[in-house]
Design a protein around this motif. Structure first.
Motif, PDB file in Angstrom:
ATOM      1  N   MET A 104       0.827  -1.206   0.000  1.00  0.00           N
ATOM      2  CA  MET A 104       0.000   0.000   0.000  1.00  0.00           C
ATOM      3  C   MET A 104       0.866   1.262   0.000  1.00  0.00           C
ATOM      4  SD  MET A 104      -3.086  -0.817  -0.288  1.00  0.00           S
ATOM      5  CE  MET A 104      -3.817   0.765   0.103  1.00  0.00           C
ATOM      6  N   LYS A 105       2.036   1.202   0.685  1.00  0.00           N
ATOM      7  CA  LYS A 105       2.919   2.353   0.719  1.00  0.00           C
ATOM      8  C   LYS A 105       3.473   2.651  -0.668  1.00  0.00           C
ATOM      9  CE  LYS A 105       4.396   1.986   5.549  1.00  0.00           C
ATOM     10  NZ  LYS A 105       5.559   1.816   6.461  1.00  0.00           N
ATOM     11  N   ILE A 106       3.789   1.600  -1.423  1.00  0.00           N
ATOM     12  CA  ILE A 106       4.306   1.785  -2.784  1.00  0.00           C
ATOM     13  C   ILE A 106       3.229   2.397  -3.678  1.00  0.00           C
ATOM     14  CG2 ILE A 106       5.145   0.596  -4.842  1.00  0.00           C
ATOM     15  CD1 ILE A 106       6.490  -1.414  -3.017  1.00  0.00           C
ATOM     16  N   GLN A 107       1.997   1.901  -3.552  1.00  0.00           N
ATOM     17  CA  GLN A 107       0.883   2.439  -4.336  1.00  0.00           C
ATOM     18  C   GLN A 107       0.655   3.911  -4.027  1.00  0.00           C
ATOM     19  OE1 GLN A 107      -2.485  -0.075  -3.580  1.00  0.00           O
ATOM     20  NE2 GLN A 107      -1.669  -1.817  -4.740  1.00  0.00           N
ATOM     21  N   THR A 108       0.732   4.254  -2.738  1.00  0.00           N
ATOM     22  CA  THR A 108       0.535   5.647  -2.336  1.00  0.00           C
ATOM     23  C   THR A 108       1.648   6.530  -2.875  1.00  0.00           C
ATOM     24  OG1 THR A 108      -0.592   4.971  -0.305  1.00  0.00           O
ATOM     25  CG2 THR A 108       0.270   7.212  -0.379  1.00  0.00           C
ATOM     26  N   LYS A 109       2.884   6.033  -2.793  1.00  0.00           N
ATOM     27  CA  LYS A 109       4.025   6.788  -3.299  1.00  0.00           C
ATOM     28  C   LYS A 109       3.891   7.029  -4.795  1.00  0.00           C
ATOM     29  CE  LYS A 109       9.082   6.575  -3.735  1.00  0.00           C
ATOM     30  NZ  LYS A 109      10.307   5.777  -3.456  1.00  0.00           N
ATOM     31  N   ASN A 110       3.523   5.989  -5.536  1.00  0.00           N
ATOM     32  CA  ASN A 110       3.347   6.133  -6.980  1.00  0.00           C
ATOM     33  C   ASN A 110       2.226   7.120  -7.300  1.00  0.00           C
ATOM     34  OD1 ASN A 110       5.396   4.316  -7.544  1.00  0.00           O
ATOM     35  ND2 ASN A 110       4.019   2.564  -7.690  1.00  0.00           N
ATOM     36  N   ALA A 111       1.134   7.045  -6.514  1.00  0.00           N
ATOM     37  CA  ALA A 111       0.007   7.954  -6.732  1.00  0.00           C
ATOM     38  C   ALA A 111       0.425   9.398  -6.495  1.00  0.00           C
ATOM     39  CB  ALA A 111      -1.150   7.581  -5.809  1.00  0.00           C
ATOM     40  N   ILE A 112       1.277   9.623  -5.481  1.00  0.00           N
ATOM     41  CA  ILE A 112       1.756  10.976  -5.187  1.00  0.00           C
ATOM     42  C   ILE A 112       2.602  11.503  -6.341  1.00  0.00           C
ATOM     43  CG2 ILE A 112       3.291  12.322  -3.692  1.00  0.00           C
ATOM     44  CD1 ILE A 112       2.362  10.564  -1.363  1.00  0.00           C
ATOM     45  N   ILE A 113       3.490  10.650  -6.860  1.00  0.00           N
ATOM     46  CA  ILE A 113       4.348  11.073  -7.974  1.00  0.00           C
ATOM     47  C   ILE A 113       3.515  11.366  -9.222  1.00  0.00           C
ATOM     48  CG2 ILE A 113       6.204  10.373  -9.539  1.00  0.00           C
ATOM     49  CD1 ILE A 113       7.327   8.669  -7.256  1.00  0.00           C
ATOM     50  N   ILE A 114       2.595  10.451  -9.527  1.00  0.00           N
ATOM     51  CA  ILE A 114       1.717  10.636 -10.691  1.00  0.00           C
ATOM     52  C   ILE A 114       0.889  11.913 -10.534  1.00  0.00           C
ATOM     53  CG2 ILE A 114      -0.292   9.713 -11.924  1.00  0.00           C
ATOM     54  CD1 ILE A 114       0.826   6.902 -11.316  1.00  0.00           C
ATOM     55  N   GLY A 115       0.318  12.080  -9.337  1.00  0.00           N
ATOM     56  CA  GLY A 115      -0.509  13.253  -9.087  1.00  0.00           C
ATOM     57  C   GLY A 115       0.282  14.544  -9.158  1.00  0.00           C
ATOM     58  N   LEU A 116       1.508  14.530  -8.643  1.00  0.00           N
ATOM     59  CA  LEU A 116       2.325  15.748  -8.625  1.00  0.00           C
ATOM     60  C   LEU A 116       2.724  16.180 -10.026  1.00  0.00           C
ATOM     61  CD1 LEU A 116       3.890  17.901  -7.057  1.00  0.00           C
ATOM     62  CD2 LEU A 116       5.800  16.293  -6.888  1.00  0.00           C
ATOM     63  N   ILE A 117       3.258  15.259 -10.827  1.00  0.00           N
ATOM     64  CA  ILE A 117       3.691  15.633 -12.172  1.00  0.00           C
ATOM     65  C   ILE A 117       2.496  15.980 -13.055  1.00  0.00           C
ATOM     66  CG2 ILE A 117       3.717  13.284 -13.117  1.00  0.00           C
ATOM     67  CD1 ILE A 117       6.223  16.149 -13.813  1.00  0.00           C
TER      68      ILE A 117
END
Length: 398
Positions: free
Chosen positions: A1-14
């Motif tokens: 879940m932490k990896i999914q959240t991290k990826n979502a943050i990166i995707i959302g930010l860019i």
């Protein structure tokens, strides 16, 4: 879940930064309009024509690129759109003496910028959880509103020519950055692309049939109404401030920047209202359009400048809350259909085609019925919004 959240943050930010660049570019003409008019470079009719061309090409681009976006990788669509728009923005002031060339360049920029939103929405919806997708799209909406005050800020400190060029440089920079980051995430298997398959369909399970079952017709009207307010009304705001409320050119730019910054909070206010109504989208839409109706009506009768600005601010924020339901809740909810890009592109097409027509009509209406009469047109649009927000109950056979 932490990896999914991290990826979502990166995707959302860019995604948010890329879309912020789009909306800075989109709001430059509006921000510099008072300067162009006061210096005699353009008049209201020229500005109206330019804005209509932009909204038209942007609208058509949303429809075409939305469909293409379900077949071609999002990173390619996004990168190409940002680069073309950036180059057009840089060259526009250079050829500003030619009306035809200016119109063509601004039209190209509109079509290129339309290559961003639908592919971004698809990328987010297909590579993040539903909860993360709503939050990512919420920040896309925030970026859309926050682009206006940034454009106004550039217009205050830079000449109108440098404002266009700066916007172009930002677009090209984001094109390179987004391509590199999305390619890296793709290499790490953090994002994938679900290509839409051209399977044989029946009338009941065709793309159109699926979307009709998912209430696309009613949300088409929501897109039209909110598109006119969030796009056309905001575009003409600087001129409204100088002509109707008699603020100076610099005062108009400053107020417009503050105004747009406050409007950027609409997305977060909309989510609060949505939660207050226990995630009932229909009730949120009805409430938002109703508040917009009341405050646009007040705007017609309030003469004191700063009170007028305040009630107009509330009216636009309320209308934008309805728009947030469309883009941040409804569109991501279609992720299971494989039609997110096509549906988003279609709704954006409808939104900006309406804005294109409305922008030209508003320019003529100011001369014919004045700003006071135009405000009543906005009131009528919001009343229609209240009516169409009530869901149609399906008849149950006995």
């Amino acid at each position: 879940m932490k990896i999914q959240t991290k990826n979502a943050i990166i995707i959302g930010l860019i995604s948010t930064l890329s879309y912020l660049a789009v909306y800075i570019a989109r709001n430059v003409l509006s921000a510099v309009s008072p300067t162009l008019i006061s210096n005699g470079l353009f008049d209201e009719n020229n500005i109206g024509t330019l804005s209509s061309i932009f909204f038209f090409t942007y609208a058509v681009g949303q429809l075409i690129n939305g469909i293409i976006g379900d077949f071609i990788k999002s990173k390619y669509m996004i990168t190409l759109g940002l680069v073309i728009a950036g180059v057009s923005s840089i060259f526009l002031p250079i050829f500003s003496q030619s009306v035809i060339t200016t119109n063509v360049l601004y039209g190209i920029m509109g079509f290129a910028l339309a290559m961003i939103y639908a592919p971004l929405t698809k990328l987010i919806a297909e590579n993040t959880s539903q909860n993360h997708a709503v939050k990512c799209n919420l920040f896309l909406n925030f970026a859309a509103y926050f682009g206006a005050p940034l454009a106004s800020g550039f217009a205050i400190i830079l000449s109108w020519q440098k404002t266009f060029k700066t916007s172009g440089i930002i677009l090209i920079f984001m094109a390179v950055l987004s391509f590199l980051i999305f390619s890296f995430l793709e290499h790490k298997k953090a994002i994938k692309f679900n290509k839409r398959q051209k399977n044989k369909t029946t009338k009941s399970n065709s793309a159109l049939g699926v979307l009709i079952k998912r209430d696309i017709i009613r949300f088409t009207f929501v897109s039209i109404l909110t598109g006119i307010i969030r796009t056309t009304v905001l575009f003409w705001l600087p001129v409204y401030l100088t002509q109707h409320l008699k603020f100076s050119d610099n005062e108009s730019k400053t107020i417009n920047m503050i105004f747009a910054f406050l409007i950027s909070a609409a997305s977060f206010i909309a989510v609060w209202i949505y939660k207050f109504f226990k995630q009932n989208m229909n009730k949120t839409l009805i409430f938002s359009f109703a508040i917009a109706t009341v405050f646009f009506l007040l705007c017609a009768f309030v003469n004191q400048e700063f009170v007028n600005i305040f009630v107009l601010l509330i009216a636009i924020i309320a209308s934008n809350c309805a728009a947030t339901m469309l883009w941040s809740v409804y569109c991501p909810s279609l992720s299971d259909t494989g039609l997110v890009s096509s549906a988003t592109g279609y709704l954006d097409f409808i939104s900006y085609m309406s804005a294109s027509i409305a922008s030209k009509l508003f320019a003529n209406a100011v001369s014919d019925i004045g700003w006071g009469g135009l405000i009543f047109v906005w009131v009528a649009l919001m009343v229609i919004g209240v009516v169409i927000s009530f869901p149609i109950k399906k008849r149950c056979d006995a």
